[in-house]
Write a protein that holds these residues in place. Structure first.
Motif, PDB file in Angstrom:
ATOM      1  N   GLN A 205       0.829  -1.208   0.000  1.00  0.00           N
ATOM      2  CA  GLN A 205       0.000   0.000   0.000  1.00  0.00           C
ATOM      3  C   GLN A 205       0.863   1.257   0.000  1.00  0.00           C
ATOM      4  O   GLN A 205       0.482   2.284  -0.596  1.00  0.00           O
ATOM      5  CB  GLN A 205      -0.925  -0.019   1.217  1.00  0.00           C
ATOM      6  N   THR A 209      -0.119   2.608  -3.908  1.00  0.00           N
ATOM      7  CA  THR A 209      -1.381   3.344  -3.772  1.00  0.00           C
ATOM      8  C   THR A 209      -1.052   4.801  -3.486  1.00  0.00           C
ATOM      9  O   THR A 209       0.087   5.149  -3.170  1.00  0.00           O
ATOM     10  CB  THR A 209      -2.254   2.770  -2.630  1.00  0.00           C
ATOM     11  N   ASN A 215       3.349   4.309  -8.083  1.00  0.00           N
ATOM     12  CA  ASN A 215       1.954   3.951  -8.390  1.00  0.00           C
ATOM     13  C   ASN A 215       1.567   4.569  -9.725  1.00  0.00           C
ATOM     14  O   ASN A 215       1.018   5.667  -9.795  1.00  0.00           O
ATOM     15  CB  ASN A 215       1.028   4.444  -7.267  1.00  0.00           C
ATOM     16  N   LYS A 271      -6.062  -3.794  -5.676  1.00  0.00           N
ATOM     17  CA  LYS A 271      -5.582  -2.583  -6.361  1.00  0.00           C
ATOM     18  C   LYS A 271      -6.210  -2.446  -7.740  1.00  0.00           C
ATOM     19  O   LYS A 271      -6.698  -1.363  -8.108  1.00  0.00           O
ATOM     20  CB  LYS A 271      -4.063  -2.621  -6.475  1.00  0.00           C
TER      21      LYS A 271
END
Length: 658
Positions: A205, A209, A215, A271
């Protein structure tokens, strides 16, 4: 009862009166006797008789009356008690129903209290999360195949994991599926697996993210690669360290190594469930994501033995809306690829180096097209649901039909000759027929038609049938074209002086008729070129058609259109048996079977004159048909009708001179 009493009275009267019907004097006395008894009985039963004469019967009636009154009174009391008791029971039932649920809750709470007491007792000796931290589990230094924590921590982690396996939390017992999207539900992992995944979830994460530079929608390979690396680095350690704890706890069917991998895969699914909508709006991003997903799924199964029955990342792109986008993308890509295949450099060049020895002649474009179909199959082969696979099978069938139509167009406009097209569709037919027997496509056939189908067919039956029909038409045209070229060079040979040709000098060897040289040269060249350019199976099919047409042509236009002297018949037999049959004998063990008309005509034309005369006489007379056929069979003629044999024999000048 009344009938019994009546019978007794009749018997009594009969006994007193007797059987003599004339002596009825006692009847009057008997009547008077019973009349007096009746009066006396009435007096005894009379309740109003004098008190000075009480009877036993009166006393008994009074006692019975008192008893009856007492019983009626008690019955009334019982009825009143029953009514009051029913009211009390109803009230008690209502009260019991009200407290039943409370009693069950109390019992459950008592059990929970006992369970929590046990948990509290062992809390001091169970803290797996703290132990994992002391092992530096999930930290960067753990990202190595040489990760080896201390033996003390490992043993402690195993023991704590065993305790956790033994303890089943009420929450776990009734835990619901995790709903990631409306069409994707995920079975929650065990508490131990959650603890093992926790640091990796945090790191995933952090990097993939939010607004981190790592990301990026155009770089899905970054998180795919990272998850694969995490799995490679620790999945064996997870299995060797914690699987024994599961076995000791009785979890014999629980594979914690695969469950750990499944948890890592879930990180990607969660995701992509968020990103997929935005990615799907860009064709290039979506295509790139598909490639990365397929590569990830393949490596997942090869490197980790990840079962196909486990949830996978592919579930994100097989949601209805995105599956349609996927198929549409594949269709567009294949259409573009087909143009490149057919319009590229040397699309009809045969693949392979030693072309003349190859039994199967494969044009480059046909090979590339089949590789394209195979690539599609490999891409959708990982799909679990047959319904999804059938949609891609439909795409494959459409592509085959489109490729066939493109070949028809190219052939019709003269851009590609028949031989190249035949080799292409022959290769397609052979490969598709072989694929139809493959387990993958057999399963799809069952999914398509159901398991109750009486016969086993192929999902490619229709395209194979269409290709074979077209191939047969092209072969017949190709054979006819070759035969027409041979016919064009046969005129001098057909009109040679067969009817005036002298007998052959036995001291000189036979040679080919000079008038046949050009015809046989064309024939030789045509067969050589066809053998060199066609696939072997196609060449043999074409060869048979050519032989059949030549056989019919020479029989009709030469044998049946000429007269033959014995010398002419012998020369014709030599030309056919030592040249025509020898030429086709290079490709057939018994070439005479390819030329049945010519072969049997030679037998009729070259048999001795005496035999020919006897046979002719037998055939023209009113001899039974079976005798005629037996006579022909003795000569080795079995394919002609006897009328045709008469006509051939009539071609002999030595018979007609008679």
């Amino acid at each position: 009862m009344a009938e019994v009493m009546e019978a007794r009275i009749n018997d009594r009267i009969n006994s007193l009166i007797g059987q003599d019907c004339k002596d009825l004097r006692q009847a009057t006395e008997l009547v008077e006797h019973y009349r007096s008894l009746v009066v006396i009985t009435k007096r005894k039963l009379n309740q109003d008789c004098d008190l000075e004469f009480p009877t036993n019967i009166k006393s008994a009636f009074q006692i019975q009356k008192l008893t009856t009154q007492t019983v009626d009174f008690q019955i009334e009391k019982l009825a009143q008690f029953e009514s009051k008791l029913c009211i009390k029971i109803q009230a008690s039932d209502n009260a019991f129903e009200n407290i039943t649920s409370d009693l069950l809750r109390v019992h459950s709470l008592q059990q929970l209290n006992q369970y929590l007491t046990i948990v509290q007792d062992i809390q001091e000796i169970r803290e797996l999360e703290r132990t994992l931290k002391s092992m530096r589990w999930g930290f960067k230094e753990c990202d190595s195949l040489s990760f080896s924590p201390s033996r003390v921590n490992t043993i402690k982690a195993q023991l704590l994991a065993e305790y956790l396996f033994l303890i089943k939390s009420p929450v776990e017992e009734h835990e619901q599926l995790e709903i990631i999207t409306p069409s994707i539900a995920w079975q929650p992992v065990n508490i131990i697996t959650k603890l093992l995944l926790a640091p990796y979830r945090q790191r995933f994460q952090y990097h993939f993210t939010g607004i981190r530079q790592t990301n990026r929608l155009d770089k899905p390979e970054w998180f795919f690669t990272q998850v694969l690396n995490w799995g490679k680095e620790v999945h064996l350690f997870v299995g060797m360290t914690f699987q024994p704890a599961a076995v000791k706890a009785g979890k014999l069917n629980y594979n914690i190594r695969l469950e750990f991998i499944r948890g890592l895969v879930q990180l990607i699914v969660e995701k992509l469930a968020v990103d997929i909508e935005e990615i799907s709006h860009d064709g290039q991003l979506f295509a790139h994501l598909l490639d990365e997903i397929l590569a990830f799924e393949s490596e997942l199964r090869e490197n980790f033995g990840y079962p196909s029955s486990f949830p996978s990342v592919i579930s994100v792109v097989t949601q209805p809306a995105y599956l349609l986008k996927w198929i549409s993308l594949e269709e567009r890509f294949c259409a573009e690829k087909m143009d490149i295949i057919l319009r590229g450099e040397n699309p009809w060049m045969l693949i392979g180096q030693n072309l003349y020895d190859n039994e199967l002649k494969i044009p480059k474009c046909a090979d590339q097209f089949m590789r394209l179909l195979e690539a599609i199959k490999e891409r959708y082969n990982i799909l679990i649901q047959p319904g999804h696979q059938l949609q891609f099978l439909s795409l494959q069938s459409d592509l085959i039909e489109n490729f066939r139509r493109r070949l028809v167009q190219l052939h019709s406009c003269g851009e590609v000759d028949s031989i190249h097209v035949l080799n292409a569709i022959n290769y397609l037919t052979l490969v598709l027929s072989e694929w139809g027997e493959n387990v993958h496509y057999l399963h799809l056939h069952v999914a398509l038609v159901g398991p109750i189908s009486n016969e086993i067919h192929s999902v490619f039956d229709h395209p194979v049938r269409e290709l074979k029909i077209w191939a047969q038409d092209l072969i017949e045209r190709l054979a006819t074209k070759a035969v027409n070229e041979i016919k064009a060079k046969s005129m001098f040979y057909r009109h040679d002086c067969w009817s005036t040709m002298p007998d052959h000098n036995s001291k000189e060897p036979f040679i080919l008729s000079p008038s046949a040289g050009e015809m046989f040269q064309i024939m030789l060249t045509a067969l050589h070129n066809l053998e060199r350019e066609l696939s072997l199976n196609l060449f043999y099919l074409t060869l048979r058609i050519i032989a059949s047409q030549i056989d019919e042509f020479l029989f009709e236009s030469l044998v049946m259109n000429n007269k033959f002297t014995p010398g002419g018949a012998a020369q014709f037999s030599y030309d056919m048996s030592r040249n025509l049959f020898a030429l086709f004998g290079q490709y057939s063990q018994r070439p005479e079977l390819l030329f049945k008309r010519i072969h049997e005509s030679n037998k009729l034309l070259n048999t001795t004159r005496g035999t020919a005369l006897l046979l002719h006489e037998t055939l023209i007379t009113e001899t039974p048909i079976d005798r005629k056929m037996e006579a022909l069979k003795d000569l080795g003629v079995v394919n002609f009708k006897y009328q045709t044999c008469i006509e051939v024999l009539d071609r002999r000048t030595d018979i007609r001179e008679l």
